[in-house]
Design a protein around this motif. Structure first.
Motif, PDB file in Angstrom:
ATOM      1  N   VAL A  18       0.851  -1.189   0.000  1.00 28.24           N
ATOM      2  CA  VAL A  18       0.000   0.000   0.000  1.00 28.24           C
ATOM      3  C   VAL A  18       0.887   1.240   0.000  1.00 28.24           C
ATOM      4  O   VAL A  18       1.681   1.448   0.928  1.00 28.24           O
ATOM      5  CB  VAL A  18      -0.929   0.020   1.233  1.00 28.24           C
ATOM      6  N   VAL A  19       0.761   2.051  -1.057  1.00 28.90           N
ATOM      7  CA  VAL A  19       1.413   3.362  -1.115  1.00 28.90           C
ATOM      8  C   VAL A  19       0.413   4.354  -0.531  1.00 28.90           C
ATOM      9  O   VAL A  19      -0.638   4.635  -1.127  1.00 28.90           O
ATOM     10  CB  VAL A  19       1.798   3.727  -2.558  1.00 28.90           C
ATOM     11  N   MET A  20       0.715   4.879   0.629  1.00 28.63           N
ATOM     12  CA  MET A  20      -0.288   5.545   1.456  1.00 28.63           C
ATOM     13  C   MET A  20      -0.888   6.788   0.812  1.00 28.63           C
ATOM     14  O   MET A  20      -2.083   7.059   0.952  1.00 28.63           O
ATOM     15  CB  MET A  20       0.322   5.868   2.820  1.00 28.63           C
ATOM     16  N   GLN A  21      -0.083   7.568   0.072  1.00 29.79           N
ATOM     17  CA  GLN A  21      -0.610   8.813  -0.480  1.00 29.79           C
ATOM     18  C   GLN A  21      -1.679   8.577  -1.554  1.00 29.79           C
ATOM     19  O   GLN A  21      -2.489   9.465  -1.836  1.00 29.79           O
ATOM     20  CB  GLN A  21       0.516   9.705  -1.025  1.00 29.79           C
ATOM     21  N   ARG A  22      -1.717   7.380  -2.121  1.00 31.21           N
ATOM     22  CA  ARG A  22      -2.747   7.070  -3.122  1.00 31.21           C
ATOM     23  C   ARG A  22      -4.141   7.036  -2.519  1.00 31.21           C
ATOM     24  O   ARG A  22      -5.141   7.204  -3.216  1.00 31.21           O
ATOM     25  CB  ARG A  22      -2.455   5.734  -3.785  1.00 31.21           C
ATOM     26  N   TYR A  23      -4.226   6.772  -1.221  1.00 28.56           N
ATOM     27  CA  TYR A  23      -5.514   6.585  -0.562  1.00 28.56           C
ATOM     28  C   TYR A  23      -5.811   7.646   0.496  1.00 28.56           C
ATOM     29  O   TYR A  23      -6.807   7.535   1.214  1.00 28.56           O
ATOM     30  CB  TYR A  23      -5.561   5.190   0.083  1.00 28.56           C
ATOM     31  N   GLY A  24      -4.945   8.639   0.612  1.00 26.93           N
ATOM     32  CA  GLY A  24      -5.136   9.667   1.625  1.00 26.93           C
ATOM     33  C   GLY A  24      -4.814   9.200   3.025  1.00 26.93           C
ATOM     34  O   GLY A  24      -5.282   9.785   4.008  1.00 26.93           O
ATOM     35  N   PHE A  25      -4.004   8.121   3.142  1.00 22.06           N
ATOM     36  CA  PHE A  25      -3.646   7.587   4.453  1.00 22.06           C
ATOM     37  C   PHE A  25      -2.462   8.329   5.080  1.00 22.06           C
ATOM     38  O   PHE A  25      -2.134   8.098   6.248  1.00 22.06           O
ATOM     39  CB  PHE A  25      -3.261   6.108   4.349  1.00 22.06           C
ATOM     40  N   GLY A  26      -1.791   9.166   4.301  1.00 25.79           N
ATOM     41  CA  GLY A  26      -0.568   9.819   4.734  1.00 25.79           C
ATOM     42  C   GLY A  26       0.456   9.742   3.625  1.00 25.79           C
ATOM     43  O   GLY A  26       0.117   9.819   2.433  1.00 25.79           O
ATOM     44  N   ARG A  27       1.725   9.536   4.008  1.00 28.56           N
ATOM     45  CA  ARG A  27       2.799   9.317   3.035  1.00 28.56           C
ATOM     46  C   ARG A  27       3.712   8.232   3.552  1.00 28.56           C
ATOM     47  O   ARG A  27       4.088   8.227   4.732  1.00 28.56           O
ATOM     48  CB  ARG A  27       3.618  10.610   2.837  1.00 28.56           C
ATOM     49  N   GLY A  28       4.092   7.325   2.678  1.00 27.90           N
ATOM     50  CA  GLY A  28       4.924   6.195   3.065  1.00 27.90           C
ATOM     51  C   GLY A  28       4.377   4.936   2.423  1.00 27.90           C
ATOM     52  O   GLY A  28       3.433   4.981   1.629  1.00 27.90           O
ATOM     53  N   THR A  29       4.962   3.786   2.774  1.00 25.74           N
ATOM     54  CA  THR A  29       4.559   2.510   2.173  1.00 25.74           C
ATOM     55  C   THR A  29       4.509   1.437   3.245  1.00 25.74           C
ATOM     56  O   THR A  29       5.385   1.378   4.118  1.00 25.74           O
ATOM     57  CB  THR A  29       5.559   2.092   1.077  1.00 25.74           C
ATOM     58  N   TYR A  30       3.483   0.609   3.180  1.00 28.01           N
ATOM     59  CA  TYR A  30       3.485  -0.565   4.057  1.00 28.01           C
ATOM     60  C   TYR A  30       3.102  -1.798   3.253  1.00 28.01           C
ATOM     61  O   TYR A  30       2.427  -1.721   2.232  1.00 28.01           O
ATOM     62  CB  TYR A  30       2.592  -0.387   5.287  1.00 28.01           C
ATOM     63  N   ARG A  31       3.578  -2.964   3.753  1.00 30.88           N
ATOM     64  CA  ARG A  31       3.414  -4.223   3.044  1.00 30.88           C
ATOM     65  C   ARG A  31       2.919  -5.290   4.017  1.00 30.88           C
ATOM     66  O   ARG A  31       3.489  -5.478   5.101  1.00 30.88           O
ATOM     67  CB  ARG A  31       4.739  -4.673   2.411  1.00 30.88           C
ATOM     68  N   TYR A  32       1.865  -6.024   3.599  1.00 35.17           N
ATOM     69  CA  TYR A  32       1.321  -7.112   4.403  1.00 35.17           C
ATOM     70  C   TYR A  32       2.006  -8.427   4.035  1.00 35.17           C
ATOM     71  O   TYR A  32       2.061  -8.795   2.861  1.00 35.17           O
ATOM     72  CB  TYR A  32      -0.177  -7.263   4.143  1.00 35.17           C
ATOM     73  N   TYR A  33       2.496  -9.142   5.051  1.00 31.86           N
ATOM     74  CA  TYR A  33       3.120 -10.443   4.816  1.00 31.86           C
ATOM     75  C   TYR A  33       2.088 -11.444   4.282  1.00 31.86           C
ATOM     76  O   TYR A  33       0.952 -11.506   4.769  1.00 31.86           O
ATOM     77  CB  TYR A  33       3.719 -10.993   6.101  1.00 31.86           C
ATOM     78  N   ALA A  34       2.499 -12.230   3.305  1.00 30.82           N
ATOM     79  CA  ALA A  34       1.621 -13.266   2.756  1.00 30.82           C
ATOM     80  C   ALA A  34       1.433 -14.412   3.748  1.00 30.82           C
ATOM     81  O   ALA A  34       0.340 -14.965   3.876  1.00 30.82           O
ATOM     82  CB  ALA A  34       2.192 -13.800   1.445  1.00 30.82           C
ATOM     83  N   ASP A  35       2.496 -14.781   4.459  1.00 33.14           N
ATOM     84  CA  ASP A  35       2.438 -15.880   5.425  1.00 33.14           C
ATOM     85  C   ASP A  35       3.333 -15.536   6.610  1.00 33.14           C
ATOM     86  O   ASP A  35       4.528 -15.869   6.615  1.00 33.14           O
ATOM     87  CB  ASP A  35       2.889 -17.192   4.777  1.00 33.14           C
ATOM     88  N   PRO A  36       2.801 -14.856   7.620  1.00 34.16           N
ATOM     89  CA  PRO A  36       3.629 -14.473   8.776  1.00 34.16           C
ATOM     90  C   PRO A  36       4.280 -15.662   9.467  1.00 34.16           C
ATOM     91  O   PRO A  36       5.366 -15.530  10.027  1.00 34.16           O
ATOM     92  CB  PRO A  36       2.629 -13.772   9.702  1.00 34.16           C
ATOM     93  N   ALA A  37       3.638 -16.825   9.419  1.00 32.82           N
ATOM     94  CA  ALA A  37       4.199 -18.002  10.089  1.00 32.82           C
ATOM     95  C   ALA A  37       5.458 -18.511   9.408  1.00 32.82           C
ATOM     96  O   ALA A  37       6.201 -19.305   9.987  1.00 32.82           O
ATOM     97  CB  ALA A  37       3.156 -19.115  10.149  1.00 32.82           C
ATOM     98  N   ALA A  38       5.724 -18.063   8.164  1.00 32.74           N
ATOM     99  CA  ALA A  38       6.918 -18.524   7.456  1.00 32.74           C
ATOM    100  C   ALA A  38       8.189 -17.900   8.004  1.00 32.74           C
ATOM    101  O   ALA A  38       9.281 -18.434   7.789  1.00 32.74           O
ATOM    102  CB  ALA A  38       6.792 -18.207   5.965  1.00 32.74           C
ATOM    103  N   ASP A  39       8.072 -16.775   8.704  1.00 28.02           N
ATOM    104  CA  ASP A  39       9.242 -16.140   9.306  1.00 28.02           C
ATOM    105  C   ASP A  39       9.300 -16.536  10.776  1.00 28.02           C
ATOM    106  O   ASP A  39       8.379 -16.231  11.538  1.00 28.02           O
ATOM    107  CB  ASP A  39       9.150 -14.618   9.172  1.00 28.02           C
ATOM    108  N   PRO A  40      10.352 -17.212  11.222  1.00 29.97           N
ATOM    109  CA  PRO A  40      10.383 -17.709  12.605  1.00 29.97           C
ATOM    110  C   PRO A  40      10.254 -16.617  13.655  1.00 29.97           C
ATOM    111  O   PRO A  40       9.570 -16.810  14.669  1.00 29.97           O
ATOM    112  CB  PRO A  40      11.747 -18.414  12.700  1.00 29.97           C
ATOM    113  N   LEU A  41      10.887 -15.465  13.447  1.00 31.32           N
ATOM    114  CA  LEU A  41      10.799 -14.390  14.440  1.00 31.32           C
ATOM    115  C   LEU A  41       9.385 -13.837  14.518  1.00 31.32           C
ATOM    116  O   LEU A  41       8.835 -13.651  15.611  1.00 31.32           O
ATOM    117  CB  LEU A  41      11.781 -13.267  14.091  1.00 31.32           C
ATOM    118  N   LEU A  42       8.812 -13.564  13.370  1.00 32.42           N
ATOM    119  CA  LEU A  42       7.458 -13.011  13.360  1.00 32.42           C
ATOM    120  C   LEU A  42       6.467 -14.011  13.921  1.00 32.42           C
ATOM    121  O   LEU A  42       5.549 -13.646  14.676  1.00 32.42           O
ATOM    122  CB  LEU A  42       7.085 -12.609  11.936  1.00 32.42           C
ATOM    123  N   ARG A  43       6.640 -15.276  13.568  1.00 35.96           N
ATOM    124  CA  ARG A  43       5.729 -16.305  14.090  1.00 35.96           C
ATOM    125  C   ARG A  43       5.805 -16.370  15.609  1.00 35.96           C
ATOM    126  O   ARG A  43       4.769 -16.381  16.296  1.00 35.96           O
ATOM    127  CB  ARG A  43       6.080 -17.668  13.499  1.00 35.96           C
TER     128      ARG A  43
END
Length: 251
Positions: free
Chosen positions: A69-94
């Motif tokens: 998500v590029v935030m300025q496209r939606y009026g959320f602010g400015r910056g970028t965020y990304r949702y993990y497809a499978d959080p359980a695949a990363d041991p630390l995040l899991r």
């Protein structure tokens, strides 16, 4: 509220891997006290500098994410965020997600008793079963990156009918060295009173725990909901990367 028995894990929660020993040292009574007093809570560092660097580096691996998500496209602010497809695949995040959830669920259930809401299950897996039954299948942990002038407007991370009331953000860069500005900002709406602003500056590896929608506050006629929204002040210089640990899934 009943506290967890030290050393005993709820069914379905994996034993510690050893990669995140600071999780076992969290003072949950202090977290509760901060949430009661301030509306937000800051832990001691949970991640090492190397772990912060590794998680921040995942931002650049397109294969790890289901959505960007590029935030300025939606009026959320400015910056970028990304949702993990499978959080359980990363041991630390899991491990972060699975082991932070049970003590937070105890706090969430105390809040539910105060406000007359539904109780939450003891494990993250059971929460996700509830989410799936409500049509919420998409994972919500995310990594957020801001550069100079970037910021996040005040918002709430709801995503569907099933909303776990607490979430966490972990700082993956060094404030004052890797970036300046970019403070976490919260606004608490108080009935029949002016709103209150809260500004927090977490250090490297620290987790900031805060409400998704509202928190209970004692009033003259009993407990009442204080709506809360969160955002990020503008980054002045450098690069600011954080990890967002949200527990309920999205539609």
């Amino acid at each position: 509220m009943n506290d967890s028995i030290p050393g005993v894990l709820p069914a379905g929660v994996p034993a510690p891997s050893g990669a995140l020993p600071a999780l076992a040292a969290i003072d949950w009574q202090d977290v509760r006290a901060q949430l009661e007093r301030d509306g937000v809570a800051l832990t001691a560092p949970l991640l090492t500098p190397d772990q912060c660097d590794r998680l921040a580096g995942t931002f650049d691996d397109d294969a790890l994410f289901r959505s960007t998500v590029v935030m300025q496209r939606y009026g959320f602010g400015r910056g970028t965020y990304r949702y993990y497809a499978d959080p359980a695949a990363d041991p630390l995040l899991r491990e972060l997600r699975e082991r932070l959830y049970p003590p937070l669920a105890q706090i969430a259930n105390e809040w539910a008793r105060r406000l007359g809401g539904p109780a939450f299950p003891a494990t993250l897996a059971e929460l996700h079963e509830q989410c799936a039954a409500a049509g919420q299948h998409r994972p919500t942990p995310l990594v957020l990156r801001y550069g100079p002038g970037d910021y996040a407007c005040l918002h709430q991370d709801v995503y569907g009918d099933i909303v776990f009331p607490l979430q966490a953000t972990l700082m993956l860069e060094r404030p004052g060295q890797d970036f300046t500005g970019g403070e976490n900002v919260f606004v608490e709406q108080r009935p029949r009173s002016q709103s209150r602003a809260i500004v927090v500056r977490p250090g490297l590896g620290q987790a900031l725990v805060f409400p998704v929608q509202h928190r209970p506050a004692q009033g003259q006629r009993g407990w009442r909901r204080h709506p809360m929204r969160h955002g990020t002040n503008a980054v002045e210089t450098g690069r600011r990367t954080t990890l967002g640990v949200i527990f309920h899934n999205a539609r």
